[in-house]
Scaffold this active site. Structure first.
Site, mmCIF file in Angstrom:
data_model
loop_
_atom_site.group_PDB
_atom_site.id
_atom_site.type_symbol
_atom_site.label_atom_id
_atom_site.label_comp_id
_atom_site.label_asym_id
_atom_site.label_seq_id
_atom_site.Cartn_x
_atom_site.Cartn_y
_atom_site.Cartn_z
ATOM 1 N N ASP A 247 -13.471 21.204 14.316
ATOM 2 C CA ASP A 247 -12.352 20.633 15.054
ATOM 3 C C ASP A 247 -11.865 21.485 16.228
ATOM 4 O O ASP A 247 -12.007 22.712 16.232
ATOM 5 C CB ASP A 247 -11.156 20.442 14.114
ATOM 6 C CG ASP A 247 -11.295 19.220 13.232
ATOM 7 O OD1 ASP A 247 -12.435 18.745 13.044
ATOM 8 O OD2 ASP A 247 -10.266 18.753 12.708
ATOM 9 N N ASP A 248 -11.246 20.788 17.175
ATOM 10 C CA ASP A 248 -10.350 21.322 18.217
ATOM 11 C C ASP A 248 -11.043 21.816 19.477
ATOM 12 O O ASP A 248 -10.371 22.178 20.434
ATOM 13 C CB ASP A 248 -9.452 22.439 17.685
ATOM 14 C CG ASP A 248 -8.477 21.968 16.625
ATOM 15 O OD1 ASP A 248 -8.514 20.772 16.287
ATOM 16 O OD2 ASP A 248 -7.687 22.784 16.119
ATOM 17 N N HIS B 223 -3.717 16.952 20.563
ATOM 18 C CA HIS B 223 -3.555 17.476 19.213
ATOM 19 C C HIS B 223 -2.085 17.568 18.802
ATOM 20 O O HIS B 223 -1.602 18.600 18.334
ATOM 21 C CB HIS B 223 -4.227 18.843 19.066
ATOM 22 C CG HIS B 223 -4.553 19.192 17.635
ATOM 23 N ND1 HIS B 223 -3.598 19.573 16.722
ATOM 24 C CD2 HIS B 223 -5.726 19.205 16.965
ATOM 25 C CE1 HIS B 223 -4.159 19.815 15.560
ATOM 26 N NE2 HIS B 223 -5.467 19.589 15.673
ATOM 27 N N HIS C 157 -13.084 25.049 12.355
ATOM 28 C CA HIS C 157 -12.626 24.943 13.741
ATOM 29 C C HIS C 157 -13.496 25.795 14.655
ATOM 30 O O HIS C 157 -13.992 26.856 14.246
ATOM 31 C CB HIS C 157 -11.169 25.398 13.887
ATOM 32 C CG HIS C 157 -10.188 24.549 13.126
ATOM 33 N ND1 HIS C 157 -9.946 24.722 11.787
ATOM 34 C CD2 HIS C 157 -9.408 23.520 13.536
ATOM 35 C CE1 HIS C 157 -9.043 23.841 11.387
ATOM 36 N NE2 HIS C 157 -8.704 23.095 12.423
#
Length: 256
Positions: free
Chosen positions: A77-78, A132, A224
């Site tokens: 993620d991210d 986000h 992440h």
């Protein structure tokens, strides 16, 4: 599903995303719910992406693996991030593992070369919104639409035309509206079963122990590749991936 809080990096992302929101609002406001017959339609005068060619998928939150009961879904993620994403990609390549990358729209727009590299390596894309915002489930439907649909466009453009196949709400902040909207665009809502807690940087041993102890409860594991020093994430993946193979697991993608 745990909600991540207290992330200064995500505050900066939200501030960047708000600039996108203001610009988007000046041109058009997303208030469409592209859902089943009889659902809400775009308001008069509001433009919305053409959904005619999009595959409609289930709107419940996916956790299962397309590899069956012994499948594992690695999700990242991210990102993408220019420092950490290339290292994650190399590690996955070395291990022969395919993963699902849940990308933030502003990050994808800033690093299209990395989005293309993820696609070229055979991984899948997931929409993780424009900025986000982990409080999305408290916001208006127009705001949720903007975050999801603008991120979809950013990621698709950055990839060279490959659309995200999943939608993961920041911090698990799904709503019935956001799930239905994402599904109508061909993006299956995506949850997780195992949170490695790598964002808290608890140490490689702790992260590995978390995955080992919780993987029996479900196949989708959260890591992440952005938002700070991800060296512990790399260290944990180096141990976790071969251990999972030794336990008889295979690596797949979330069901759609």
């Amino acid at each position: 599903m745990a909600r991540h809080k207290g992330r200064a990096w995500h505050g900066r992302l939200l501030a960047a995303g708000l600039g996108v929101t203001v610009l988007a609002a000046a041109a058009s406001v997303w208030t469409a719910q592209a859902g089943p017959a009889g659902g809400r339609q775009p308001q008069a005068g509001v433009s919305a992406p053409d959904a005619r060619s999009q595959e409609q998928v289930a709107e419940d939150i996916a956790h299962a693996s397309d590899r069956g009961a012994r499948g594992v879904n690695i999700t990242i993620d991210d990102g993408p991030d220019p420092v950490w994403t290339p290292q994650v990609l190399q590690l996955l390549k070395d291990g022969g593992v395919k993963a699902t990358f849940c990308m933030v729209g502003t990050q994808a727009r800033a690093h299209p070369d990395l989005v293309k590299a993820v696609v070229a390596a055979g991984h899948r894309l997931c929409n993780h919104t424009v900025s986000h915002d982990t409080t999305m489930d408290t916001k208006s439907e127009a705001y949720q639409s903007q975050q999801i649909l603008d991120a979809e466009r950013m990621i698709t453009k950055a990839s060279g035309g490959v659309r995200p196949q999943y939608y993961r709400a920041p911090g698990g902040a799904f709503t019935p509206y956001s799930r239905q909207l994402a599904a109508s665009r061909g993006m299956r809502p995506l949850g997780w079963n195992v949170d490695s807690k790598d964002f808290e940087q608890p140490g490689v041993d702790t992260m590995v122990a978390t995955v080992k102890s919780e993987i029996s409860g479900g196949p989708t594991v959260l890591f992440h590749d952005a938002g700070g020093d991800r060296s512990q994430t790399l260290g944990a993946l180096r141990e976790v991936l071969p251990w999972l193979r030794q336990q008889g697991y295979s690596f797949g993608f979330p069901v759609r």
